[in-house]
Design an enzyme around this catalytic site. Structure first.
Site, PDB file in Angstrom:
ATOM      1  N   CYS A 132       0.803  -1.203   0.090  1.00 17.97           N
ATOM      2  CA  CYS A 132       0.129  -0.060  -0.027  1.00 17.97           C
ATOM      3  C   CYS A 132       0.682   1.274   0.020  1.00 17.97           C
ATOM      4  O   CYS A 132       1.484   1.629   1.285  1.00 17.97           O
ATOM      5  CB  CYS A 132      -0.960  -0.029   1.476  1.00 17.97           C
ATOM      6  SG  CYS A 132      -2.055   1.450   1.316  1.00 17.97           S
ATOM      7  N   CYS A 135      -0.462   4.228   1.983  1.00 13.72           N
ATOM      8  CA  CYS A 135      -0.170   4.216   3.085  1.00 13.72           C
ATOM      9  C   CYS A 135       1.247   4.361   3.724  1.00 13.72           C
ATOM     10  O   CYS A 135       1.566   5.195   4.773  1.00 13.72           O
ATOM     11  CB  CYS A 135      -0.577   2.545   3.906  1.00 13.72           C
ATOM     12  SG  CYS A 135      -2.074   2.067   3.691  1.00 13.72           S
ATOM     13  N   ASP A 136       2.106   3.665   3.160  1.00 16.63           N
ATOM     14  CA  ASP A 136       3.596   3.623   3.612  1.00 16.63           C
ATOM     15  C   ASP A 136       4.437   4.569   3.171  1.00 16.63           C
ATOM     16  O   ASP A 136       5.696   4.614   3.675  1.00 16.63           O
ATOM     17  CB  ASP A 136       3.975   2.212   3.778  1.00 16.63           C
ATOM     18  CG  ASP A 136       3.086   1.297   4.500  1.00 16.63           C
ATOM     19  OD1 ASP A 136       2.359   1.730   5.618  1.00 16.63           O
ATOM     20  OD2 ASP A 136       2.976   0.048   4.331  1.00 16.63           O
TER      21      ASP A 136
END
Lengths: 301, 78
Positions: A132, A135-136
């Protein structure tokens, strides 16, 4: 045990839209789902959902939630269906929390990211390997990273990372990048991006966190020292919960234009199916169609 | 008795947002560190959780990785 008229499995764009339509038709139903939003939660820039020139995935999911709340729909969140079984005239759903009987089912379970399928992949999940980028990516400030996959999702990850990371390798197994040409041109101009085509990841190594990867480029083995890899090599349908409907070679549930599967009473909608174009707006439309089809079907049983 | 709740998150992570919404809805006070910006807190998060995924929630020393609503409820006793 109570017998519902309908259980919708999944609450992404398809499941939620089906829910709104089912509620307006006063069908007696529930939604069972791991989360609300599905893959849309991970989409960052959405510029092709009509009515919003620009909206992020999480914001669009917020709008969906507000909309469905208007109808007091019974959504069983954090619950997931493990198996859909036949039960004389009904269907029995086995979840991690219990069992349900229903006359019809709409399967709207969407898709999940495909994994690399190499040794150590599990060991290094969230220890350098991520699926992701949205997200990261911010965690890799000034780090060296690789994005695996040169389709649109991979290119999007490269763009996000280009503002954060120190150096980005873009690794594509095919001869050429497969994403939109417009974006490829943009990426080729970014100095810190190095593109490796004809290249396959064969090994991930490290201690607690990854230290590097080995890739096979034609006959050569290249060793890249880096801190993180972003896997963007496509997705697979979450269709394993049901065995008795027809699926295609990609494990997608085959539906007709009224969202019937090969088994009467089981309907499917959105990215888990063989529908053409895996898009949020298409999934919404498919969910609507499936709920209307269920309403018609219930009249005759 | 109020427990001390620390959240490690990034601006872009959808599940971080869900955790924040959940805590706010339940009137739980928490400290939020943006580990995309704060390198020191990122290291602290990695040390505490042994991994790099966000969100990480620290409730009085008990570490929860990801938006695990049931687990958060259990640890908070709500």
């Amino acid at each position: 045990m109570k017998i519902y008229e309908l259980v919708i499995v999944g609450a992404g764009p398809a499941g939620l839209t089906a829910g709104i339509y089912a509620a307006r038709k006063k069908i007696d139903f529930i939604i069972i789902t791991k989360d609300i939003g599905g893959q849309t939660l991970y989409s960052w820039d959405i510029e092709n959902y009509i009515g919003y020139q620009f909206i992020t995935g999480p914001e669009l999911v917020e709008k969906f939630k507000l909309h469905i709340r208007e109808f007091n729909v019974d959504i069983r969140e954090n619950e997931y269906v493990m198996k859909v079984l036949k039960d004389t005239k009904n269907f029995r759903l086995i979840t991690n929390k219990g069992e349900y009987l229903t006359k019809t089912v709409i399967i709207a379970t969407g898709r999940k990211p495909k994994e690399l399928g190499i040794d150590n992949e599990n060991k290094f999940k969230n220890r350098g390997i991520t699926y992701c980028a949205t997200c990261d990516a911010p965690l890799f400030r000034d780090k060296v990273v690789a994005v695996i996959g040169g389709g649109n999702a991979g290119l999007d990850a490269v763009l996000q990372l280009s503002r954060i990371a120190k150096k980005i390798y873009l690794i594509e197994i095919k001869k050429e990048l497969t994403g939109d040409r417009f974006v490829i041109e943009k990426i080729k101009k970014i100095e810190k991006v190095e593109i490796l085509t004809n290249s396959q990841v064969i090994e991930v190594y490290g201690d607690n966190f990854i230290n590097g990867i080995k890739i096979k480029k034609e006959e050569d083995i290249i060793d890249l020292r880096l801190d993180g890899i972003f896997v963007e090599i496509g997705s697979i349908p979450n269709s394993e919960i049901i065995d008795f409907v027809e699926k295609n070679e990609n494990r997608e549930i085959i539906v007709d234009c009224k969202n019937n599967t090969s088994f009467p009473g089981i309907f499917a909608a959105g990215d888990v199916t063989n529908v053409f174009a895996k898009q949020i707006i298409v999934a919404c439309g498919e969910g609507a169609k499936a709920a209307i089809a269920v309403f018609e079907y219930l009249k005759y049983i | 008795m109020n427990k001390k709740v620390i959240l490690y998150s990034t601006k872009t992570c959808p599940f971080c947002r869900l955790v924040k919404d959940f805590l706010k809805q339940n009137n739980i006070e928490f400290i939020d560190y943006d580990v995309g910006e704060d390198r020191e807190k990122l290291d602290e998060m990695v040390k505490k959780s042994g991994q790099m995924g966000v969100p990480v929630i620290d409730i009085d020393g008990e570490i929860i990785v990801g938006f695990d609503k049931e687990k958060i409820k259990e640890v908070l006793g709500i």
